[in-house]
Structures are given as C-alpha cells and as structure tokens.
Design an enzyme around this catalytic site. Structure first.
Site, short mmCIF file in Angstrom:
data_model
loop_
_atom_site.label_atom_id
_atom_site.label_comp_id
_atom_site.label_asym_id
_atom_site.label_seq_id
_atom_site.Cartn_x
_atom_site.Cartn_y
_atom_site.Cartn_z
N ALA A 72 0.88 -1.17 0.00
CA ALA A 72 0.00 0.00 0.00
C ALA A 72 0.91 1.22 0.00
O ALA A 72 0.90 2.04 0.91
CB ALA A 72 -0.91 -0.01 1.22
N ILE A 73 1.76 1.29 -1.03
CA ILE A 73 2.71 2.38 -1.14
C ILE A 73 1.96 3.72 -1.28
O ILE A 73 2.41 4.75 -0.78
CB ILE A 73 3.66 2.17 -2.35
N ASN A 101 4.39 5.16 -16.75
CA ASN A 101 3.12 4.79 -16.14
C ASN A 101 2.56 6.05 -15.47
O ASN A 101 3.26 6.74 -14.72
CB ASN A 101 3.36 3.68 -15.11
N CYS A 132 -7.26 3.77 -10.03
CA CYS A 132 -7.19 4.89 -9.10
C CYS A 132 -8.56 5.48 -8.88
O CYS A 132 -9.36 5.55 -9.81
CB CYS A 132 -6.29 5.99 -9.68
N ASN A 194 -2.94 -5.51 -12.77
CA ASN A 194 -2.45 -4.77 -11.61
C ASN A 194 -2.70 -5.67 -10.38
O ASN A 194 -3.10 -6.82 -10.52
CB ASN A 194 -3.20 -3.44 -11.51
N GLY A 267 7.53 -7.77 -11.99
CA GLY A 267 7.25 -6.88 -10.86
C GLY A 267 7.92 -7.36 -9.59
O GLY A 267 9.11 -7.14 -9.35
C1 LIG Z 1 5.57 -2.09 -4.46
C2 LIG Z 1 4.70 -2.05 -5.68
C3 LIG Z 1 4.40 -0.82 -6.27
C4 LIG Z 1 3.60 -0.75 -7.42
N1 LIG Z 1 3.35 0.46 -7.97
C5 LIG Z 1 2.59 0.53 -9.13
C6 LIG Z 1 2.37 1.78 -9.77
O1 LIG Z 1 2.87 2.83 -9.35
N2 LIG Z 1 1.58 1.79 -10.89
C7 LIG Z 1 1.04 0.63 -11.41
O2 LIG Z 1 0.36 0.70 -12.43
N3 LIG Z 1 1.28 -0.57 -10.82
C8 LIG Z 1 2.03 -0.64 -9.71
N4 LIG Z 1 2.28 -1.86 -9.12
C9 LIG Z 1 1.72 -3.09 -9.73
C10 LIG Z 1 2.77 -3.83 -10.57
O3 LIG Z 1 3.25 -3.02 -11.62
C11 LIG Z 1 2.20 -5.15 -11.13
O4 LIG Z 1 1.09 -4.87 -11.95
C12 LIG Z 1 1.77 -6.10 -10.02
O5 LIG Z 1 2.66 -6.06 -8.94
C13 LIG Z 1 1.64 -7.55 -10.51
O6 LIG Z 1 2.87 -8.04 -11.01
P1 LIG Z 1 3.90 -8.94 -10.11
O7 LIG Z 1 3.09 -10.05 -9.50
O8 LIG Z 1 4.94 -9.41 -11.07
O9 LIG Z 1 4.44 -8.04 -9.06
C14 LIG Z 1 3.08 -1.96 -7.97
C15 LIG Z 1 3.40 -3.18 -7.38
C16 LIG Z 1 4.20 -3.26 -6.26
C17 LIG Z 1 4.52 -4.60 -5.67
#
Ligand SMILES: Cc1cc2nc3c(=O)[nH]c(=O)nc-3n(C[C@H](O)[C@H](O)[C@H](O)COP(=O)(O)O)c2cc1C
Length: 305
Positions: A72-73, A101, A132, A194, A267
């Site tokens: 929950a950044i 992005n 969002c 996402n 990610g």
């Molecule tokens: C710490 C963190 C920050 C993220 N910040 C964003 C973001 O700013 N914008 C966005 O579209 N997705 C964001 N995501 C989602 C990732 O880009 C991705 O869609 C999601 O984590 C699923 O992929 P993964 O399982 O490989 O992590 C974030 C994910 C994580 C873990």
C-alpha cells in the site's frame, strides 16, 4: 548456432525482447542500473507518475504473504516536474524504450499528464494506470467502471500522439468488458494485471498489518488469475496484450506469451532479485535455443486448447 529472434513490437514501440519492468517495482530505472544492464531488457516502465509529487501512505506499507506480498505504497512519486528535470536526463542515454506509467485523481489530471509528456522525446509511450479513485466522482475507481475507463482512455488518447497502453485492474467482475471499453476509446495496447486488493491481520494486536488497512496483492500467488485474465483478454481484442502477474522465471514469462501476451512485465520478482528482469530475458533465449524455436513471436497465442 543462430540465436532466436526475441524482438517484438507493441503499438509501434520496438522491443529487443519481450521483457519489461512493471511500474512501481523498478524505480525510475537508474536505481536498478547496478543490477541490470538496462540495454538488455525490452523496455523500462517507470514508477506511477502524477502531476504533483506524492508522499504515499504511512508505514507499514509492505507485508510478505504466502506466495506474494501486499503493498500500500500509495503511489509515492516525484511528480511530473521533477521527473522531467531529474529522471529523464539519465534515461536519455539508455538505448531502451522508456514507457511512463501515469495516473490522476481526476479525469482532467490524466489528460494534463499525457499532454505534458507528449513533448518529452525520451518517452516512447505511456501506460495508463486506471486503478485509481476518481475524487470528483465519489472515489469510484476508474478501472472498475467501463464508462469511466472509456472516458479516461479517450481523453489520454486525445492528449498525446504517443502509444497508449492501458493497464487493467483485476478487481472487476468482467475484465473482457473493461478491455473492450479501452479498445473502443482508442487504446493501442492493454497490460494486465495490476494488483488484487487484499488484507493482512495481526491477531495478537487485533490490528490490520498495513497502515492503509488494505493493499495490493502481487507475486506468484496471483499468477494463475493473471494467466486466466490475459488469456481471456488476448483472445477477444485485436491489439497487443502485455502479461503481468507473478512472473518469476522465463518459463512463467513464456506461459504468458502462449496464452496471448506479446510482451511481459516483471514486478515482485525484482524485489527478490534485483537482476530478475535481465535473468529472465537471458533464460528465455536459452529456452528457445534449446527447443530450436527461431522466433519468440511464434509462441504468442500458440496455446492449444
Ligand atoms: C511495491 C509495488 C508498487 C507498485 N506500484 C505501481 C504503480 O505505481 N503503478 C502501477 O500501475 N502498478 C504498480 N504496481 C503493480 C505492478 O506493476 C504489477 O502490476 C503487479 O505487482 C503484478 O505483477 P507482479 O506479480 O509481477 O508483481 C506496484 C506493485 C508493487 C509490488
């Protein structure tokens, strides 16, 4: 031995290989330069950008879960002005496409950001995060309502000549309906998924673990859901689809391509191993070479059902 052709193209953006970095997990690229040769991956997708800087949520804002993590950044980022002044100059010298992005709290903010980035030549395309809340409309999340998604994508489309990738939320009943709304609004490509909204609880304290109470689940735990959604969307739209969700290895990445993804994003894997994106790109080459597959594009959508 001839190396396989790993190149793919997303909405006119030519990638040397299908491996991109997922937004929010790779900073602005520069932070990962000690661990990844940025010119060995397909594209860099930067941390979610807003018009104004954001401090994000209070801590704790990350927690490990079985097979994944919750975050929950709160979309912490430097804001448009500092991005252009401080982050773009480094990326200028990197011979790899940079995709920004972006997100807004209102429809208008999305449009303003897209048109401001339109003049930045270092930016190859935008990825629109529609997960969002729209503050002007009772906080309903753009990405959970087809009409709201259509409106935001159309405005971004009208605000830039750069390729527009729309990143879908999995927190919906019908992801295909959302994808169609984005296609109808003029999206050039779709990326998904996402994070899935989740929660962690501390029994002894009787408190939620995250200060924000809920967070986004990512990592291997979400891969089956992501694969299913990518498959559903890829077979029902004509534009390229980028697969995201729990990709930890070249095998995972190639599975996403089989179900129809033209490219993939890495990610959570980068949190475990900061060089994951590069390793996955290299391992994909090795896998194809071993199997005698001459072109990675032959695998896109090649799933037999
Ligand atoms: C710490 C963190 C920050 C993220 N910040 C964003 C973001 O700013 N914008 C966005 O579209 N997705 C964001 N995501 C989602 C990732 O880009 C991705 O869609 C999601 O984590 C699923 O992929 P993964 O399982 O490989 O992590 C974030 C994910 C994580 C873990």
């Amino acid at each position: 031995m001839m190396l396989p052709d790993m190149s793919v193209e997303i909405a006119g953006i030519k990638l040397r290989n299908p491996v991109m970095t997922a937004s929010g997990t790779f900073g602005y690229g520069e932070e990962f330069a000690p661990y990844v040769n940025l010119e060995e991956i397909g594209a860099i997708i930067t941390k979610g950008l807003s018009l104004k800087p954001r401090a994000g949520n209070p801590t704790p804002r990350i927690v490990e879960t079985p097979g994944g993590m919750l975050n929950a950044i709160g979309l912490q980022n430097v804001g448009l002005e500092a991005f252009i002044a401080k982050k773009v100059p480094y990326l200028r010298a990197v011979a790899t496409p940079v995709i920004v992005n972006l997100f807004g709290n209102t429809l208008e903010e999305y449009g303003e950001l897209a048109s401001s980035l339109d003049h930045v030549s270092e930016v190859s395309g935008v990825e629109v995060n529609i997960s969002c809340p729209n503050v002007k409309h009772g906080g309903i999340v753009f990405g959970t309502d087809p009409k709201a998604a259509f409106d935001v994508v159309r405005l971004v489309r009208e605000s830039t000549i750069k390729p527009v990738i729309v990143k879908l939320s999995p927190n919906v009943t019908d992801v295909v309906e959302m994808a169609h709304a984005c296609v109808d609004a003029g999206a050039d490509a779709i990326s998904l998924i996402n994070t899935l909204t989740g929660m962690a609880v501390d029994l002894e304290k009787r408190r939620p673990v995250l200060a924000n109470i809920t967070g986004g689940l990512s990592g291997p735990a979400i891969k089956p859901i992501a694969l299913r959604m990518v498959w559903q969307v890829a077979k029902s739209v004509k534009i390229p689809v980028i697969g995201i969700g729990g990709i930890m290895s070249a095998i995972d990445a190639l599975e996403f391509m089989l179900v129809g993804a033209t490219a993939v994003q890495i990610g959570t894997a980068s949190f475990l191993d900061p060089s994951a994106a590069q390793t996955i790109a290299r391992d994909m080459v090795r896998y194809l070479s071993e199997k005698g597959i001459t072109d990675v594009k032959k695998l896109i959508g090649a799933l037999e059902v």
